[in-house]
Enzyme design. Structure first.
Site, short mmCIF file in Angstrom:
data_model
loop_
_atom_site.label_atom_id
_atom_site.label_comp_id
_atom_site.label_asym_id
_atom_site.label_seq_id
_atom_site.Cartn_x
_atom_site.Cartn_y
_atom_site.Cartn_z
N HIS A 123 0.85 -1.21 0.00
CA HIS A 123 0.00 0.00 0.00
C HIS A 123 0.87 1.24 0.00
O HIS A 123 1.86 1.28 0.73
CB HIS A 123 -0.88 0.05 1.26
N LYS A 148 -1.63 -7.97 -4.01
CA LYS A 148 -2.51 -6.82 -3.78
C LYS A 148 -1.68 -5.53 -3.83
O LYS A 148 -0.73 -5.38 -3.06
CB LYS A 148 -3.18 -6.94 -2.40
N LYS A 299 -16.23 22.36 -20.43
CA LYS A 299 -17.00 22.39 -21.69
C LYS A 299 -16.20 23.05 -22.82
O LYS A 299 -16.27 22.60 -23.97
CB LYS A 299 -18.32 23.12 -21.48
N ASP A 343 -27.28 21.06 -23.78
CA ASP A 343 -27.87 22.09 -22.92
C ASP A 343 -28.73 23.04 -23.74
O ASP A 343 -29.83 23.42 -23.33
CB ASP A 343 -26.78 22.93 -22.24
#
Ligand code: NAP
Length: 519
Positions: A123, A148, A299, A343
């Site tokens: 980890h 893992k 956007k 939109d």
């Protein structure tokens, strides 16, 4: 099969039994018993023996992000006890194994018939480990059953490396990214064939940053339906955590049995980050990334990127300067991209439907638009495009003036005026595109002096609350009203149909938004 594992910090016998039962009830097929906060180790045999779900026993040390101060020998002894009592898996950190490799090899090489599978774990809470592939090699050289690897995602792009690690695994692998940007790796573990994903019992019992609850994993992110062919969609935004789009689109996939899953995708605001996101994920064939909603602040970035790629872009999206919908119809080295702005269609079609007219009849209308931000710009550009006479006002007048200068005379007329002046005009439709009236300032009115009449349509793009002060006053005056929820649902239904080619389950999508706002 990818397991769905609920991690549980064990603190006492009754709590452990209760949480294991709750995990089974919620649909988990495995539990990880975290023993590193436990004071009374004497309960471990009973907890493990009586678990109704297969157990991973873990005693995570503080030096690897856990809570145990015990030395490696003590921890391994405890884990072996759990293993002897029936824990199907025990999790030992790579670092601990390396420090005690001889003991470990003896343990693994013995002729003990009990079937204990070893998860070798690594980890990194600070980010992607610098020597990630060396760690994988080291793990593969040790006689474990499952590898893992978990680290905190630096950006969403770290998930791509998780997918790659799982795809090239030598043996079963758990690979996950922590943090908000790591959500993709958790939900899509099943698509890529990871050994398991973790999901918390509830938001209070999270054992690692970014873990989703089992309820959200199953009911919001469609865990049970995900398979290796599932198409992936998402909303690219920053911030993204409170977006309603995953709920609305996943509910639509459910309702239509469309094989898709829709995720929040946190991407930093710069153009470079947006481009890097697209270049990383769109070409991954096995991801089947098929569609994106794009919102603040991306956007404009989406339009620029699609232009750079020579993609097909809807004319009005170019005129407005914003793409909020991307479809990706083929993955691989040269994905085919297309861009829309749903939109503007949501604004225009909400009005035409309310009035029972066609888009070309908008040219007969006088429309007041309050606000000149992103939504104001979309409304002004679209209405002017269809020939309407548009009066735009804004708190910062220069922005309204700039909008008028840009769109006046293209087809319709656009003039910038003050809000006081707008209130005095004879208008057919008035649209609030400002945030005035939005929760928590729900008593605020964007145009207090506006004389509303029953001949007018009053449109508020604010959707929280659903019934704004502006709309309440409009209804009291007998005007026809359009709320922000309608606009939001319309832009989403258009996206759904662009991506899937099938009609959107509009009622269900509407219900989801209403329910989300209520909660
Ligand atoms: P934006 O680009 O930041 O623009 C905000 C606009 O609101 C600007 O015109 C700003 O005026 C004005 N404004 C903010 N505070 C004001 C105040 N106290 N008094 C007067 N004007 C104020 O934001 P946007 O993306 O266009 O979003 C605006 C609204 O549209 C939001 O409330 C959002 O809920 C709504 N919206 C709805 C949908 C939907 O699907 N229903 C979609 C998008 C947005 P200045 O230029 O003077 O700052």
């Amino acid at each position: 099969m990818t397991h769905l594992c609920v991690p549980i910090f064990v603190t006492d016998l009754a709590q452990a039994k209760r949480d294991i039962a709750a995990a089974a009830e919620a649909g988990a097929d495995m539990v990880e018993l975290r023993l590193d906060r436990l004071k009374d180790f004497g309960i471990v045999p009973e907890v493990v023996r009586e678990s109704i779900l297969p157990v991973i026993a873990t005693d995570r040390p503080t030096w690897e992000g856990g809570h145990s101060d015990a030395d490696d020998a003590e921890r391994m002894t405890l884990l072996m006890v759990a293993g002897c009592e029936g824990a199907k898996y025990i999790d030992i950190e790579l670092q601990a194994v390396k420090s005690h490799e001889a003991v470990f090899r003896k343990l693994r090489g013995g002729d003990d018939p009990r079937e204990i599978n070893l998860i070798l774990s690594f980890h990194d809470f600070s980010g992607r480990p610098a020597k990630l592939y060396n760690i994988v090699k080291e793990m593969d050289s040790l006689p474990a059953d499952i590898d893992k690897l978990v680290w905190t995602a630096r950006t969403i792009r770290d998930n791509a490396e998780v997918f790659e690690l799982i795809a090239h695994r030598q043996r079963p692998m758990i690979a996950l990214c922590m943090g908000e940007a790591g959500l993709m790796s958790r939900v899509l573990a099943k698509k890529f064939g990871g050994f398991l994903t973790f999901a918390s019992l509830d938001s209070k019992s999270v054992t690692a940053p970014g873990q989703v609850s089992i309820n959200d994993l199953k009911n919001l992110y469609r865990w049970d339906a995900i398979n290796e062919k599932t198409k992936v969609f998402g909303v690219v935004a920053n911030p993204v955590a409170h977006s309603m789009s995953p709920a609305i689109h996943n509910a639509a996939f459910d309702a239509t049995s469309f094989d898709g899953v829709y995720l929040p995708m946190l991407v930093d605001g710069s153009y470079e980050s947006f481009k890097a996101f697209m270049e990383t994920f769109a070409p991954i064939e096995s991801l089947h990334l098929s569609g994106l909603s794009v919102t603040i602040p991306h956007k404009g970035n989406a339009l620029r990127y699609l232009k750079e790629k020579g993609a097909e872009i809807e004319d009005l999206a170019q005129l407005i300067g914003a793409v909020n919908t991307i479809a990706i119809s083929q993955n691989g080295p040269n994905p085919i991209l297309r861009g829309w702005n749903t939109d503007y269609a949501a604004i225009v079609d909400s009005i035409t439907d309310k009035l029972g007219i066609k888009r070309e009849n908008l040219s007969k209308l006088r429309v007041g638009v309050i606000g000149a931000g992103g939504t104001g710009r979309t409304a002004v550009a679209a209405l002017a495009h269809f020939g309407a006479i548009v009066m735009v006002s804004n708190r910062t007048h220069d922005r309204a003036a700039a909008l008028a200068a840009e769109f006046n005379g293209r087809r319709g007329i656009v003039a910038a005026i003050s809000t006081d002046d707008l209130c005095r005009r004879d208008l057919d439709v008035v649209i609030n595109t400002t945030s005035v009236g939005m929760h928590p300032n729900i008593e605020a009115n964007p145009a207090p002096d506006l004389k509303m009449t029953k001949n007018m349509v009053i449109f508020d793009t604010v959707y929280n609350p659903a019934q704004t002060k502006f709309l309440q006053l409009a209804e009291a005056a007998g005007a026809r009203t359009i709320g922000g929820i309608e606009m939001f649902v319309r832009q989403a239904t258009s996206q759904f149909t662009i991506w899937t080619g099938i009609p959107a389950p509009r009622e269900i999508m509407h219900e989801v938004v209403v329910a989300r706002l209520k909660s």
